[in-house]
Scaffold this motif. Sequence first.
Motif, PDB file in Angstrom:
ATOM      1  N   PHE A  61      -0.348   4.793   9.315  1.00 16.95           N
ATOM      2  CA  PHE A  61      -0.982   3.550   9.765  1.00 16.95           C
ATOM      3  C   PHE A  61      -0.035   2.767  10.676  1.00 16.95           C
ATOM      4  CE2 PHE A  61      -1.661  -1.045   8.897  1.00 16.95           C
ATOM      5  CZ  PHE A  61      -2.886  -1.177   9.546  1.00 16.95           C
ATOM      6  N   HIS A  62       1.206   2.605  10.257  1.00 16.92           N
ATOM      7  CA  HIS A  62       2.163   1.844  11.058  1.00 16.92           C
ATOM      8  C   HIS A  62       2.484   2.569  12.367  1.00 16.92           C
ATOM      9  CE1 HIS A  62       5.021  -1.479  11.349  1.00 16.92           C
ATOM     10  NE2 HIS A  62       5.866  -0.606  11.900  1.00 16.92           N
ATOM     11  N   GLY A  63       2.445   3.888  12.338  1.00 14.64           N
ATOM     12  CA  GLY A  63       2.704   4.661  13.546  1.00 14.64           C
ATOM     13  C   GLY A  63       1.482   4.848  14.410  1.00 14.64           C
ATOM     14  N   ARG A  64       0.375   4.181  14.052  1.00 15.69           N
ATOM     15  CA  ARG A  64      -0.875   4.173  14.813  1.00 15.69           C
ATOM     16  C   ARG A  64      -1.517   5.546  14.924  1.00 15.69           C
ATOM     17  NH1 ARG A  64       2.554   0.505  17.139  1.00 15.69           N
ATOM     18  NH2 ARG A  64       1.770  -1.640  17.296  1.00 15.69           N
ATOM     19  N   VAL A  65      -1.232   6.407  13.979  1.00 14.33           N
ATOM     20  CA  VAL A  65      -1.932   7.687  13.918  1.00 14.33           C
ATOM     21  C   VAL A  65      -3.293   7.494  13.255  1.00 14.33           C
ATOM     22  CG1 VAL A  65      -1.862  10.025  12.991  1.00 14.33           C
ATOM     23  CG2 VAL A  65       0.223   8.963  13.831  1.00 14.33           C
ATOM     24  N   ASN A  66      -3.350   6.574  12.303  1.00 12.97           N
ATOM     25  CA  ASN A  66      -4.587   6.251  11.602  1.00 12.97           C
ATOM     26  C   ASN A  66      -4.906   4.777  11.856  1.00 12.97           C
ATOM     27  OD1 ASN A  66      -6.802   6.733  10.022  1.00 12.97           O
ATOM     28  ND2 ASN A  66      -5.721   6.657   8.071  1.00 12.97           N
ATOM     29  N   SER A  67      -6.159   4.506  12.099  1.00 10.21           N
ATOM     30  CA  SER A  67      -6.546   3.138  12.453  1.00 10.21           C
ATOM     31  C   SER A  67      -6.627   2.215  11.246  1.00 10.21           C
ATOM     32  CB  SER A  67      -7.898   3.150  13.173  1.00 10.21           C
ATOM     33  OG  SER A  67      -8.896   3.732  12.340  1.00 10.21           O
ATOM     34  N   ARG A  68      -6.578   2.766  10.058  1.00  5.53           N
ATOM     35  CA  ARG A  68      -6.598   1.937   8.851  1.00  5.53           C
ATOM     36  C   ARG A  68      -5.639   2.515   7.829  1.00  5.53           C
ATOM     37  NH1 ARG A  68     -12.169   3.297   5.524  1.00  5.53           N
ATOM     38  NH2 ARG A  68     -12.008   5.568   5.578  1.00  5.53           N
ATOM     39  N   LEU A  69      -5.285   1.700   6.857  1.00  8.91           N
ATOM     40  CA  LEU A  69      -4.359   2.131   5.808  1.00  8.91           C
ATOM     41  C   LEU A  69      -5.137   2.923   4.763  1.00  8.91           C
ATOM     42  CD1 LEU A  69      -1.514   2.070   4.608  1.00  8.91           C
ATOM     43  CD2 LEU A  69      -2.096  -0.096   3.497  1.00  8.91           C
ATOM     44  N   GLY A  70      -4.953   4.239   4.767  1.00 10.54           N
ATOM     45  CA  GLY A  70      -5.671   5.087   3.818  1.00 10.54           C
ATOM     46  C   GLY A  70      -5.160   4.919   2.403  1.00 10.54           C
ATOM     47  N   ARG A  71      -6.039   5.185   1.451  1.00 10.07           N
ATOM     48  CA  ARG A  71      -5.672   5.058   0.036  1.00 10.07           C
ATOM     49  C   ARG A  71      -6.182   6.282  -0.733  1.00 10.07           C
ATOM     50  NH1 ARG A  71      -3.510   0.262  -1.243  1.00 10.07           N
ATOM     51  NH2 ARG A  71      -3.845  -1.502   0.161  1.00 10.07           N
ATOM     52  N   VAL A  72      -5.344   6.742  -1.651  1.00  8.86           N
ATOM     53  CA  VAL A  72      -5.709   7.898  -2.473  1.00  8.86           C
ATOM     54  C   VAL A  72      -6.844   7.548  -3.418  1.00  8.86           C
ATOM     55  CG1 VAL A  72      -4.875   9.513  -4.226  1.00  8.86           C
ATOM     56  CG2 VAL A  72      -3.380   8.874  -2.324  1.00  8.86           C
ATOM     57  N   ASP A  73      -6.812   6.348  -3.999  1.00  7.05           N
ATOM     58  CA  ASP A  73      -7.771   5.977  -5.043  1.00  7.05           C
ATOM     59  C   ASP A  73      -9.211   5.956  -4.556  1.00  7.05           C
ATOM     60  OD1 ASP A  73      -5.716   5.775  -6.814  1.00  7.05           O
ATOM     61  OD2 ASP A  73      -5.509   3.598  -6.644  1.00  7.05           O
TER      62      ASP A  73
END
Length: 694
Positions: free
Chosen positions: A31-43
């Motif tokens: 997320f911080h490296g802008r690879v993913n547009s949102r902060l993914g969560r395992v749960d």
Amino acid sequence: MQVYQPEQLRNLVFVGAKGVGKTSLLDALAFHGRVNSRLGRVDDGTSFFDCDPHAMKRKATLHCGFGAIEWHQHKINLIDTPGFADFFGESVAGITAADVVVLCVDAVNGVQVHTKRLYDTARACHKPVVLLITKLDHSQANFARTVAGCRESLGARTALLQLPIGDGPALRGVVSLLHLKAYQTVDGKTTTSPADGDLLAQAQEARTEIMDDVAETDERLMAKYLEGQPLSDAELHHGLVEGIEAGTLVPIVCASAHTLCGIEALLNMAVDWLPAPTEIPPLTWHRLGSGDPEPLRADPNAPLAAQVFKASFDPGLGDIYFFRVVRGTVQHGDDVYNATAQTNERMGHLFVLEGRERVEVPLLRAGDVGAAVRLKVTGVGHTLCRKDAAGTFPPIPFPEPMVQLALHPKAKADQGKLGMALSKLAAVDPCLRVQIDAEFHETIISGLGEIHLEVLFEQLHERGVEFEVGRPRIPYRERILKPVRVQGKYKRQSGGRGQYGDCWMEVSPLPIGQGIVFETHIFGGAIPSKYLPAIEKGAREAAQQGRLAGFPVADVKINVVDGSYHDVDSSDLAFQIAGSLAFKQAEEDAGELLTEPIMHVEITTPQTHVGDITSDISGRRGRMLGMDTIGENTVIRASLPLAELYKYATHLRAMTSGAASHTMSFSHYDIVPTAVAERVIQETKQQREAGQKD
């Protein structure tokens, strides 16, 4: 994504015990490296790395996950690994592919048993290690206690490079002790500023320890430091980098996945401090023909040398093979040589994984990690290279599977489907073994643990295979008690040509492990020599199903000494039946007992568990053979009956909280105690009767 030179690459594998937050941390990096547009969560199933359906169902990583971040003109390859001990093979694969092992330890539970195993594996593979303290935002987090536990439990020379700013839920960032900079994060946004006030005083005090640690890595720095001269920032940085690359220094850093504290500092550290593929000690392989070891440096212009470290299956693409380019360059469509299988392959459809997305690339240079599909004969551990400069890498040290189960198809129509599905799954999982027990016609599968095999069963069901799971049958053997002399005679008249065969044999027990020995001492032509093979065949067939419990009779000498024949009525069939009758009579006259397979077991465990394990061995009818101390561990050698080792790996793991591991191999057969033999015989008869009713 652009193609990078080897010096611009960083390959990091994140390992740690189950629940330390590896995947959440990698989601924060993506997320911080802008690879993913949102902060993914395992749960909630939105993790960038945990995209496998089985992992999403269990909310836990089961296989390696891949991603890459472009940061400050560098490419950082990230590999996620499972924390389950049942999937330790995936961690080994990731460690093999990476240049640096980031060992995650959470600030609540500290160093766990599996943490030590992962650390030892990284060191055995000669990989630099970074200790990353996670879950600093937890209300029960204790950073100082966790750091002390790492130093004590791992026995490594560590260098504390960061301190958290704030405790538990009040965590707001980290301070770099090397540069005296504060990385403070508010609402996911990080700002960098010089450390000041109390924070600066704490950082300067802790920075003194870094000088002690770094000075010990370099004689020149040590001499300067002993003269009372402080080390400059440049000297500290140089000594730290040299220590990490050589594996003599283990840096300790910290981060929080949920608050993003320390995430930017971690990315900066990867670029500034951690080694590129060109800076690690060269890997070695063995040239074909000479067998001499040869160092391989990450030179993109040299002949290709790549190693396949993992495989997986995609319903749309087929088998996917992940490989590390150690030397040279591979391009889309290249013809390469598989030196392990000694055949050619075409590298079509090159790509890198970004979570669940496949990004096609035109080429991969030395030091990079990628994947290819539709390779004909390639498998995990194979070497891909140029034919005129061929060699092979050492085998990847995958753990041996020790948990065995028997699979039975529900219907005969499922037998072929079961075998085909298992062979495909075993081809991509080096920690799965499949074998057919010739004696009981059972399909035996071996894995690293119950969860490992549960996932396998789910994959089989997804392929439409119906089966039942059971305990593998134990290959007991029956043994006669004393020498006897018996006659086997078969005579039948039914009008016309009859059947006649008559033989006398002496049957005697042999030492355990000798098998069946067949001899003939016929005098005076009592039985023509052409009928002796038929007698042997009949006796051996009868020995395959003993009278006692239906197990094969072993360790017996059969000596045919006399008999008679008829010129017209004798035949091979008649003497085969006579040989069978004689052996069955010998069993009845001599009496029998039961023998069982004994396994040689070696258990590696911390010394604190030795007493529990030796007591458990005694309770399993085992016999101690000896113990050796290797470092902090004890290796226990013992012999145990195979019948007492069902799911032993799971039991051993539970008894020692995952600290112990074991290997076993066949040793010999030995006599079953009377009480146990009576129980086995009774159970076998009941199973046979139940089978006859069905």
